[in-house]
Design a protein around this motif. Structure first.
Motif, PDB file in Angstrom:
ATOM      1  N   UNK A  91       1.838   6.160   6.375  1.00  0.00           N
ATOM      2  CA  UNK A  91       2.407   6.133   5.026  1.00  0.00           C
ATOM      3  C   UNK A  91       1.743   7.213   4.169  1.00  0.00           C
ATOM      4  N   UNK A  92       2.420   7.602   3.109  1.00  0.00           N
ATOM      5  CA  UNK A  92       1.827   8.580   2.195  1.00  0.00           C
ATOM      6  C   UNK A  92       0.780   7.899   1.320  1.00  0.00           C
ATOM      7  N   UNK A  93      -0.032   8.722   0.720  1.00  0.00           N
ATOM      8  CA  UNK A  93      -1.052   8.216  -0.215  1.00  0.00           C
ATOM      9  C   UNK A  93      -0.392   7.400  -1.333  1.00  0.00           C
ATOM     10  N   UNK A  94       0.729   7.891  -1.840  1.00  0.00           N
ATOM     11  CA  UNK A  94       1.434   7.213  -2.946  1.00  0.00           C
ATOM     12  C   UNK A  94       1.975   5.859  -2.490  1.00  0.00           C
ATOM     13  N   UNK A  95       2.521   5.800  -1.272  1.00  0.00           N
ATOM     14  CA  UNK A  95       3.055   4.531  -0.752  1.00  0.00           C
ATOM     15  C   UNK A  95       1.956   3.484  -0.618  1.00  0.00           C
ATOM     16  N   UNK A  96       0.789   3.919  -0.157  1.00  0.00           N
ATOM     17  CA  UNK A  96      -0.328   2.964  -0.031  1.00  0.00           C
ATOM     18  C   UNK A  96      -0.788   2.476  -1.405  1.00  0.00           C
ATOM     19  N   UNK A  97      -0.944   3.398  -2.332  1.00  0.00           N
ATOM     20  CA  UNK A  97      -1.444   3.013  -3.661  1.00  0.00           C
ATOM     21  C   UNK A  97      -0.471   2.061  -4.373  1.00  0.00           C
ATOM     22  N   UNK A  98       0.814   2.185  -4.072  1.00  0.00           N
ATOM     23  CA  UNK A  98       1.830   1.355  -4.715  1.00  0.00           C
ATOM     24  C   UNK A  98       1.650  -0.130  -4.375  1.00  0.00           C
ATOM     25  N   UNK A  99       1.147  -0.431  -3.185  1.00  0.00           N
ATOM     26  CA  UNK A  99       1.002  -1.835  -2.778  1.00  0.00           C
ATOM     27  C   UNK A  99      -0.398  -2.391  -3.070  1.00  0.00           C
ATOM     28  N   UNK A 109      -4.829  -0.909   9.719  1.00  0.00           N
ATOM     29  CA  UNK A 109      -4.466   0.483   9.429  1.00  0.00           C
ATOM     30  C   UNK A 109      -3.014   0.661   8.987  1.00  0.00           C
ATOM     31  N   UNK A 110      -2.070  -0.067   9.604  1.00  0.00           N
ATOM     32  CA  UNK A 110      -0.645   0.142   9.319  1.00  0.00           C
ATOM     33  C   UNK A 110      -0.066  -0.944   8.418  1.00  0.00           C
ATOM     34  N   UNK A 111      -0.881  -1.479   7.543  1.00  0.00           N
ATOM     35  CA  UNK A 111      -0.438  -2.545   6.638  1.00  0.00           C
ATOM     36  C   UNK A 111       0.754  -2.080   5.787  1.00  0.00           C
ATOM     37  N   UNK A 112       0.650  -0.887   5.231  1.00  0.00           N
ATOM     38  CA  UNK A 112       1.722  -0.359   4.374  1.00  0.00           C
ATOM     39  C   UNK A 112       2.986  -0.112   5.190  1.00  0.00           C
ATOM     40  N   UNK A 113       2.817   0.578   6.322  1.00  0.00           N
ATOM     41  CA  UNK A 113       3.957   0.981   7.144  1.00  0.00           C
ATOM     42  C   UNK A 113       4.750  -0.222   7.644  1.00  0.00           C
ATOM     43  N   UNK A 114       4.048  -1.313   7.932  1.00  0.00           N
ATOM     44  CA  UNK A 114       4.709  -2.490   8.504  1.00  0.00           C
ATOM     45  C   UNK A 114       5.091  -3.542   7.467  1.00  0.00           C
ATOM     46  N   UNK A 143      -6.643  -1.597   3.917  1.00  0.00           N
ATOM     47  CA  UNK A 143      -5.974  -0.498   4.603  1.00  0.00           C
ATOM     48  C   UNK A 143      -6.365   0.827   3.974  1.00  0.00           C
ATOM     49  N   UNK A 144      -5.909   1.885   4.592  1.00  0.00           N
ATOM     50  CA  UNK A 144      -6.200   3.235   4.113  1.00  0.00           C
ATOM     51  C   UNK A 144      -5.780   4.216   5.187  1.00  0.00           C
ATOM     52  N   UNK A 145      -5.539   5.438   4.799  1.00  0.00           N
ATOM     53  CA  UNK A 145      -5.135   6.448   5.773  1.00  0.00           C
ATOM     54  C   UNK A 145      -6.254   6.766   6.740  1.00  0.00           C
ATOM     55  N   UNK A 146      -5.885   7.297   7.893  1.00  0.00           N
ATOM     56  CA  UNK A 146      -6.869   7.687   8.893  1.00  0.00           C
ATOM     57  C   UNK A 146      -7.847   8.694   8.276  1.00  0.00           C
ATOM     58  N   UNK A 147      -9.136   8.450   8.449  1.00  0.00           N
ATOM     59  CA  UNK A 147     -10.138   9.348   7.881  1.00  0.00           C
ATOM     60  C   UNK A 147     -10.485   9.068   6.434  1.00  0.00           C
ATOM     61  N   UNK A 148      -9.894   8.015   5.850  1.00  0.00           N
ATOM     62  CA  UNK A 148     -10.187   7.701   4.441  1.00  0.00           C
ATOM     63  C   UNK A 148     -11.531   6.975   4.281  1.00  0.00           C
TER      64      UNK A 148
END
Length: 200
Positions: free
Chosen positions: A160-168, A113-118, A7-12
């Motif tokens: 999700x925020x960058x921090x939320x993604x990095x946390x998982x 894409x929405x792994x963190x959010x979900x 996963x990763x933010x859009x445009x990452x």
């Protein structure tokens, strides 16, 4: 089988990383591509989207007008939730079919894409987050994808925020680097994944 969530933010630059992992030997299950397949013309998924959002989300040829739908849902969290409620179960079912068809010793990379959010991290053996500075993301979305800056910022804010993604993350791939640096990092990650797959 080693199940990897990517996963990763859009445009990452997640798509580039998934392409490089496939070149190394990964089996890719691309949630975005499946999401397009499940709302193709003639599918129950498209019928459900039209029922929820009206015929104005259709292009002249009867296919889904994705930019039009995107402009509706990314500006309204409730509408986005409705769309996700239609599409996500269909994507999940198709992803499981593809995973079941992969070889037993495969490294299966789920591009989600929405792994963190979900809250999907627990479903994978390893979670890889492709990370980039938000300014880099914004530049890529405007320069490479032709989005307006406002649209790009709205898409980024809906995730999700960058921090939320990095946390998982079990593994972080920094994509604020030139392509040769990214390629070298992905080769390192692949070696790690192949080792883990052998011990699973």
């Amino acid at each position: 089988m080693l199940k990897v969530g990517l996963t990763g933010g859009i445009g990452a630059g997640k798509s580039e990383v998934s392409r490089l992992l496939v070149a190394c030997g990964a089996v890719l299950i691309d949630a975005d591509r499946i999401a397009r397949e499940v709302v193709a013309p003639g599918t129950p998924g498209l019928a459900a989207v039209v029922e929820a959002f009206g015929a104005e989300v259709l292009a002249e040829d009867g296919s889904l007008d994705r930019p039009r739908l995107g402009s509706i849902v990314f500006a309204d969290p409730e509408k986005l939730a409705v769309l996700n409620g239609i599409v996500h179960p269909l994507v999940g079912a198709r992803s499981r079919e593809l995973e079941d068809a992969a070889p037993e010793d495969a490294v299966v990379v789920h591009d989600v894409p929405l792994l963190t959010e979900n809250g999907l991290a627990p479903f994978y053996d390893v979670v890889i987050v492709v990370d980039a500075d938000p300014r880099t993301q914004l530049d890529r979305l405007v320069r490479l994808r032709g989005m307006t800056e406002d649209d790009a910022r709205a898409r980024m804010a809906a995730q999700a925020t960058r921090e939320e993604r990095r946390k998982i993350a079990d593994i972080v791939i920094d994509n604020d680097v030139p392509l040769p640096g990214l390629q070298a990092r992905v080769r390192e990650v692949w070696a790690d994944l192949a080792r883990r797959a052998r011990t699973e």
